[in-house]
Scaffold this motif. Structure first.
Motif, PDB file in Angstrom:
ATOM      1  N   PHE A 274     -44.657  42.206 -16.843  1.00  0.00           N
ATOM      2  CA  PHE A 274     -44.648  42.297 -15.377  1.00  0.00           C
ATOM      3  C   PHE A 274     -45.808  41.507 -14.788  1.00  0.00           C
ATOM      4  N   PHE A 275     -46.996  41.645 -15.374  1.00  0.00           N
ATOM      5  CA  PHE A 275     -48.159  40.881 -14.905  1.00  0.00           C
ATOM      6  C   PHE A 275     -47.926  39.379 -15.066  1.00  0.00           C
ATOM      7  N   THR A 276     -47.171  38.994 -16.073  1.00  0.00           N
ATOM      8  CA  THR A 276     -46.840  37.582 -16.266  1.00  0.00           C
ATOM      9  C   THR A 276     -46.013  37.050 -15.110  1.00  0.00           C
TER      10      THR A 276
ATOM     11  N   SER B 237     -56.580  29.478 -12.444  1.00  0.00           N
ATOM     12  CA  SER B 237     -56.739  30.913 -12.669  1.00  0.00           C
ATOM     13  C   SER B 237     -55.399  31.587 -12.946  1.00  0.00           C
ATOM     14  N   ALA B 238     -54.413  31.343 -12.087  1.00  0.00           N
ATOM     15  CA  ALA B 238     -53.100  31.965 -12.264  1.00  0.00           C
ATOM     16  C   ALA B 238     -52.424  31.486 -13.536  1.00  0.00           C
ATOM     17  N   GLY B 239     -52.595  30.203 -13.873  1.00  0.00           N
ATOM     18  CA  GLY B 239     -51.996  29.669 -15.093  1.00  0.00           C
ATOM     19  C   GLY B 239     -52.565  30.320 -16.344  1.00  0.00           C
ATOM     20  N   VAL B 240     -53.884  30.508 -16.368  1.00  0.00           N
ATOM     21  CA  VAL B 240     -54.521  31.147 -17.517  1.00  0.00           C
ATOM     22  C   VAL B 240     -54.091  32.611 -17.618  1.00  0.00           C
ATOM     23  N   MET B 241     -54.026  33.301 -16.476  1.00  0.00           N
ATOM     24  CA  MET B 241     -53.586  34.693 -16.495  1.00  0.00           C
ATOM     25  C   MET B 241     -52.144  34.809 -16.966  1.00  0.00           C
TER      26      MET B 241
ATOM     27  N   SER C 236     -52.059  34.314 -20.748  1.00  0.00           N
ATOM     28  CA  SER C 236     -52.690  35.433 -21.442  1.00  0.00           C
ATOM     29  C   SER C 236     -51.793  36.665 -21.432  1.00  0.00           C
ATOM     30  N   ASN C 237     -51.231  36.994 -20.277  1.00  0.00           N
ATOM     31  CA  ASN C 237     -50.358  38.161 -20.191  1.00  0.00           C
ATOM     32  C   ASN C 237     -49.089  37.968 -21.023  1.00  0.00           C
ATOM     33  N   LEU C 238     -48.560  36.765 -21.002  1.00  0.00           N
ATOM     34  CA  LEU C 238     -47.363  36.485 -21.803  1.00  0.00           C
ATOM     35  C   LEU C 238     -47.672  36.627 -23.292  1.00  0.00           C
ATOM     36  N   THR C 239     -48.831  36.140 -23.707  1.00  0.00           N
ATOM     37  CA  THR C 239     -49.233  36.268 -25.107  1.00  0.00           C
ATOM     38  C   THR C 239     -49.358  37.734 -25.509  1.00  0.00           C
ATOM     39  N   MET C 240     -49.987  38.537 -24.646  1.00  0.00           N
ATOM     40  CA  MET C 240     -50.134  39.961 -24.935  1.00  0.00           C
ATOM     41  C   MET C 240     -48.781  40.650 -25.025  1.00  0.00           C
TER      42      MET C 240
ATOM     43  N   MET D 148     -61.252  35.684 -18.004  1.00  0.00           N
ATOM     44  CA  MET D 148     -61.824  34.387 -17.640  1.00  0.00           C
ATOM     45  C   MET D 148     -61.026  33.738 -16.519  1.00  0.00           C
ATOM     46  N   GLY D 149     -59.702  33.746 -16.662  1.00  0.00           N
ATOM     47  CA  GLY D 149     -58.857  33.169 -15.622  1.00  0.00           C
ATOM     48  C   GLY D 149     -59.007  33.890 -14.305  1.00  0.00           C
TER      49      GLY D 149
END
Length: 309
Positions: free
Chosen positions: A269-271, A151-155, A158-162, A209-210
């Motif tokens: 920051f979320f990343t 879960s944390a890896g996907v988040m 995703s945040n880094l991509t955004m 999803m994550g």
């Protein structure tokens, strides 16, 4: 009419609650032994060995009948699980899920996603529902910690991509007009440039999803598993307060940060927080799959060796 439709599940829940018995543990804590035995029989079925479980619950309630004192709070057996549960709720909200859900359509409008923002939000909702169903099925098979890692890896990804996408987006889409506000989304440009604008939608879908695979449901589950029985009521309330105070503070500060520094800063920051989630899970969160409440308490009392027996 949307509000009226929202009353249907509420009224249904109220009606169904009339048929739900009190838990055996609660009834025993009130001294209602006969009612507790009948409740457990109804929950487990008369063809099961519910009498033995009843005796175990009765013995557990007897041991936990005293309220936790101020002196006992200093005991690692008490404060460690409370601290772990509280930090998990804190990190869960710091990962940005509440901000993203609150400003979802405005974020899609700002990033000029190729689909209409309302359709994007509906897709994200479907992904969230699907992911929670996967977590419910796999939680007791894969284990809590592995789902938290995934879960944390996907988040994180995703945040880094955004964050990277928004930072390197053409200035016409990421300029001052887009950064003025996320609330008045009607005046923001919504025309897509090309299919690369699907990146924010896909990144957000993977983030949800994550989150729904691990850090969403498992933090609630672990609260019920690791918190000490004698302090569970107060400790659960404290963790929930920490959770929603964090969500409120983060949501209130989201727009000022976006207006001052740009939308990419919150996502970066979320990343960082997602990376912290991975580290915290590795160092502090115990695996509770297949463990009884007694074994989990033994872990906090005497260490991992006795817990694993």
């Amino acid at each position: 009419w949307l509000a009226v439709a929202g009353e249907v599940p509420v009224l249904t829940m109220i009606i169904l609650l009339c048929f739900m018995p009190n838990s055996p543990r609660f009834l025993l804590s009130q001294g209602k032994e006969k009612e507790a035995l009948g409740s457990l029989c109804w929950l487990r079925g008369s063809d099961t060995d519910y009498v033995q479980e009843y005796e175990q619950i009765k013995d557990s309630v007897r041991k936990q009948s005293r309220r936790v004192s101020c002196a006992e709070i200093k005991d690692p057996f008490i404060y460690k699980p409370i601290l772990i549960a509280g930090v998990m709720r804190f990190l869960q909200q710091l990962s940005g899920v509440t901000c993203i859900l609150v400003y979802l359509q405005s974020i899609f409008k700002k990033t000029s996603v190729i689909l209409k923002p309302e359709y994007d939000a509906a897709l994200v909702g479907l992904v969230r529902l699907f992911s929670v169903a996967i977590a419910a099925v796999s939680m007791d098979k894969a284990g809590r910690k592995i789902l938290l890692f995934v879960s944390a890896g996907v988040m994180l990804a995703s945040n880094l991509t955004m964050g990277i996408y928004i930072h390197f987006m053409p200035s016409s889409q990421n300029g001052t007009i887009a950064n003025k506000t996320l609330v008045s989304s009607d005046n923001l440009p919504a025309e897509p440039t090309n299919y690369i604008t699907l990146i924010p939608l896909l990144a957000t879908m993977f983030f949800i999803m994550g989150y729904a695979l691990g850090w969403g449901p498992i933090t609630w589950l672990l609260m019920s598993e690791i918190l000490p029985l004698k302090a569970r009521g107060v400790a659960s309330g404290l963790c929930v307060i920490v959770s929603w105070l964090t969500a409120f503070t983060l949501t209130q500060s989201f727009l000022p940060v976006v207006n001052a520094f740009g939308l990419e800063v919150p996502f970066l920051f979320f990343t960082v927080i997602s990376a912290g989630n991975i580290l915290f899970t590795s160092c502090c969160v115990p695996e509770t799959k297949g463990r009884s409440l007694e074994q989990i308490e033994a872990f906090f009392r005497t260490g991992r060796r006795s817990f694993m027996r």
